[in-house]
Each structure stands twice: as C-alpha cells, then as structure tokens.
Design an enzyme around this catalytic site. Structure first.
Site, mmCIF file in Angstrom:
data_model
loop_
_atom_site.group_PDB
_atom_site.id
_atom_site.type_symbol
_atom_site.label_atom_id
_atom_site.label_comp_id
_atom_site.label_asym_id
_atom_site.label_seq_id
_atom_site.Cartn_x
_atom_site.Cartn_y
_atom_site.Cartn_z
ATOM 1 N N SER A 72 103.323 -29.745 7.050
ATOM 2 C CA SER A 72 102.651 -28.856 7.988
ATOM 3 C C SER A 72 101.600 -29.650 8.764
ATOM 4 O O SER A 72 101.933 -30.660 9.373
ATOM 5 C CB SER A 72 102.058 -27.661 7.237
ATOM 6 O OG SER A 72 101.698 -26.624 8.119
ATOM 7 N N ARG A 126 94.088 -14.823 8.292
ATOM 8 C CA ARG A 126 94.994 -15.228 7.220
ATOM 9 C C ARG A 126 96.182 -14.284 7.116
ATOM 10 O O ARG A 126 97.303 -14.725 6.826
ATOM 11 C CB ARG A 126 94.243 -15.270 5.892
ATOM 12 C CG ARG A 126 95.094 -15.740 4.716
ATOM 13 C CD ARG A 126 95.579 -17.166 4.910
ATOM 14 N NE ARG A 126 95.983 -17.756 3.644
ATOM 15 C CZ ARG A 126 96.235 -19.032 3.466
ATOM 16 N NH1 ARG A 126 96.135 -19.872 4.483
ATOM 17 N NH2 ARG A 126 96.598 -19.503 2.289
ATOM 18 N N ASP A 137 112.122 -21.534 7.860
ATOM 19 C CA ASP A 137 110.758 -21.676 8.377
ATOM 20 C C ASP A 137 110.620 -20.960 9.718
ATOM 21 O O ASP A 137 111.335 -21.271 10.674
ATOM 22 C CB ASP A 137 110.426 -23.164 8.530
ATOM 23 C CG ASP A 137 108.941 -23.439 8.716
ATOM 24 O OD1 ASP A 137 108.215 -22.535 9.164
ATOM 25 O OD2 ASP A 137 108.523 -24.570 8.424
ATOM 26 N N HIS A 154 108.176 -21.318 5.435
ATOM 27 C CA HIS A 154 107.385 -22.532 5.643
ATOM 28 C C HIS A 154 106.751 -23.048 4.354
ATOM 29 O O HIS A 154 106.738 -24.263 4.103
ATOM 30 C CB HIS A 154 106.296 -22.243 6.679
ATOM 31 C CG HIS A 154 105.423 -23.408 7.000
ATOM 32 N ND1 HIS A 154 105.877 -24.510 7.702
ATOM 33 C CD2 HIS A 154 104.110 -23.657 6.725
ATOM 34 C CE1 HIS A 154 104.888 -25.380 7.850
ATOM 35 N NE2 HIS A 154 103.811 -24.887 7.258
ATOM 36 N N ASP A 155 106.234 -22.169 3.535
ATOM 37 C CA ASP A 155 105.533 -22.575 2.314
ATOM 38 C C ASP A 155 106.448 -23.152 1.246
ATOM 39 O O ASP A 155 105.961 -23.563 0.182
ATOM 40 C CB ASP A 155 104.779 -21.386 1.712
ATOM 41 C CG ASP A 155 103.373 -21.245 2.270
ATOM 42 O OD1 ASP A 155 102.956 -22.105 3.065
ATOM 43 O OD2 ASP A 155 102.693 -20.262 1.904
#
Length: 367
Positions: A136, A205, A303, A333-334
C-alpha cells in the site's frame, strides 16, 4: 549505530527539506530493528498508511527466526514514516517554538518520506540494503526508493499499490480528509491543546475501511442484518438503530481515533494523493522502464483501492521485473496483512529470488 534489539529507537537526523521547498527543523525518525546486522543483510519494511515501525505486530508470524523474513539471516528494520505519530516527527511534534507543529506542518510527498528515511540511514551509516518491501503506501515508498536511490538497494518487493494515484483514489482520499476538516474540533489542524477531532477521523476511517475490504467479504459477513438488539427498519430513522455493518464500521473508526493522530492522517493521506512515479521523469512508463532495480510485484485479486490491473501495469512497464504474484482472497486490499499463509509463501519465494540476484549484473544495467 543501528540498534537491533527490537526496541523503539528515536534518531535525530537534523533539518529536512521537502521537495516543495519547506523546512522541518531537528527531525526525529523512529525505527525498530530485529536480528544481527552485518552491513549487507538489511531488509527494510515500509508500513502502510496507519501502520508503524512495529512490523512484528502487523506481520505477526512472518518475521523471526526461521520465518519468511528470517532474523537468523537478516536484520529486519522498519521506520515510522515522517509525518507519522508513532515516534517520528509529525504534526503533533513540537515546533522549535515549543508548541505542536499543527497547521504549520508542511505537506509531504511520497518522495519526501523516502528521502527522510534515506537521511536516517545516512546518519546510521547504512549504505547497502538487501531488500526493501512494502505494501500500500509502503509499496509506493518502495517504488520511489528504486527510482530515487537505486545504488543502495539490491531488490524490492512492491505490494498492492499503483505507479501513481488515480483520480478515484484521490477522490476517495480527499473525502476522508474533508471528513476530518469538517469536524469542529479540527481548528485548521491546531487542536493539540484541546479536544481532538475524533469524530472526523472516525468518519474518515469508515470511508477508508470500505476500500480496504472486499465487497463480497463485507456482504457475506453482514448482508442486511441488524445489529444485535437494534432495529434499523423502524417507522423513523434512529442513528442508534443500526445495521450490523454500520456498527462494525463505527467500531473501526473508534479504534483508529484512539490510536492515531488526525493531523498525521491528513498529512499522509495527502502524500498518497501526490504519489506519481512519473512526475518530472517523462511520464509513468518512461519512469518505470528506467528502474533497473529488480522488483517483484504482488496484488490482491479483489482489491478495490488498488485494483489488480494497476499491478499488472507495473509488471508490464518496469525496467527489471523480478516476478509477479497474485493474492487470492475475498478480503480485498487488506489481504496482504491478513492472508498470512499466502504471504508467507510469496515472501519466501521473493527471498529466494533476492538471494540469487547477481549484483554485478545489475550494476552493468545501471551503466
């Protein structure tokens, strides 16, 4: 001298000058390192946006004796990025006048983050890095390392990032910045003597977390279920009667607000907006083709934030592609932080390839 006990170490690097012309005085960069350092066995890890130097906490099981990143053979080092809030100089740090930098803290680029790290290594006497690995935002820094300081690194591993910020990424990231700036406690970034903009960073967030996770995973986990004991389908809208996914995202927001500074979040998110490997280098493909450091690329098939086609673009245009890997996961993505079995296999493969690289051949390519 490099401290390799795993403890958080604060190193002063002097004044730092950003590429846009601002000056940060008496900068400190925090780092942690594990394993015996020989001068040629250093592996540098680059953390993601809200990560920190404690890489063992976010890549647990991948770093240590006999593990994929083997501390019996390598010294593993991770810094806290300039602009962060976990030991390195950032908006919450003291200005020379004794007050927090706050709104006076300059904008940073990914190149600034890399150059500050390079300045740290100069102070520590480090001039040779076996490998730089990042995902990232850490992947963007790894890519810039290869463009800015290729003579210092043997190889790199770039995970789940693109060659530049896309318009979509800038848009979604700017929405997060706006959520913080709209918090009445933001006060232009000068809030350190009062109430922090917790609502703003929590909202940011929540937006971000939806881009970090896969749509399928989120839907399979929550669907249209109500939070336990609540009813979001009542006759009037009530923010205390929530869908389960709403409660989950609120929890993620609160967790970040409790551990991360909003000022750092804004500065580092803006740095991601400025990410462009081709800026000032003749465009993306020309800049990528000029990179002679052998680079491995990996991406996540689901992602949303950095779609896999962006890693495919990197693989097609890099001047020295070492290998390509795909992480298959519904997580999104994580996944590079959660799919440990896949990441262990991929990291071991990368380390095997890195050990076989002929430095003299790469030197010839650079001439």
């Amino acid at each position: 001298m490099l401290t390799t006990t795993g403890t958080l170490t604060h190193q002063k690097i002097g004044d730092f000058y950003t590429e846009a012309g601002a000056t940060l005085h008496d900068v400190t960069i925090a780092y942690q390192a594990w394993g015996h350092y020989t001068g040629t066995n250093l592996i540098v890890l680059e953390h993601a946006l809200t990560g920190d130097s404690n890489a063992i906490s976010w890549w647990d099981g991948l770093i240590g004796p006999g593990k994929a990143l083997d501390t019996n053979r390598y010294c593993i080092l991770c810094t806290n990025v300039l602009g962060g809030c976990k030991g390195s100089t950032g908006p919450s740090s003291p200005h020379p006048d004794g007050k927090p930098w706050g709104s006076r803290f300059p904008a940073l680029s990914i190149r600034d983050l890399v150059n500050a790290e390079k300045q740290l290594f100069d102070h520590l006497g480090i001039n040779k890095i076996h490998a730089i690995i990042g995902g990232s935002m850490g992947g963007a820094r790894t890519l810039e390392w290869a463009a800015l300081h290729p003579h210092m690194m043997t190889t790199g591993f770039v995970i789940a990032v693109s060659a530049r910020a896309s318009a979509w990424q800038i848009g979604i990231q700017t929405a997060q910045i706006s959520a913080i700036e709209l918090d009445p406690h933001w006060n232009g970034g000068d809030y350190y003597s009062g109430h922090a903009p917790w609502e703003g960073i929590a909202a940011a967030r929540r937006i971000a977390h939806l881009t970090y996770r896969g749509e399928l995973e989120i839907d399979e986990r929550f669907g249209t279920s109500a939070q336990h004991g609540e009813n979001p389908l009542g006759p009037f809208r009530d923010p205390h009667q929530r869908f389960a996914v709403t409660s989950y995202l609120q929890h993620q927001g609160i967790k970040l607000a409790q551990r991360f500074d909003a000022g750092s979040y804004v500065v580092l998110t803006e740095a991601l907006n400025r990410h462009d490997i081709g800026r000032g280098r003749g465009g993306l493909n020309k800049a990528l083709s000029a990179i002679t450091v052998p680079i491995m690329i990996a991406g996540v098939d689901t992602d949303i934030l950095y779609p896999y086609h962006q890693q495919e673009h990197l693989s097609r245009n890099l001047g020295n592609l070492l290998a390509m890997a795909k992480i298959s996961s519904p997580v999104g993505h994580d996944a590079f932080l959660t799919e440990f079995r896949q990441m262990e296999r991929i990291l071991r493969h990368f380390m095997e390839l890195s050990e076989g690289i002929d430095d003299s051949f790469r030197t010839k390519l650079e001439r």
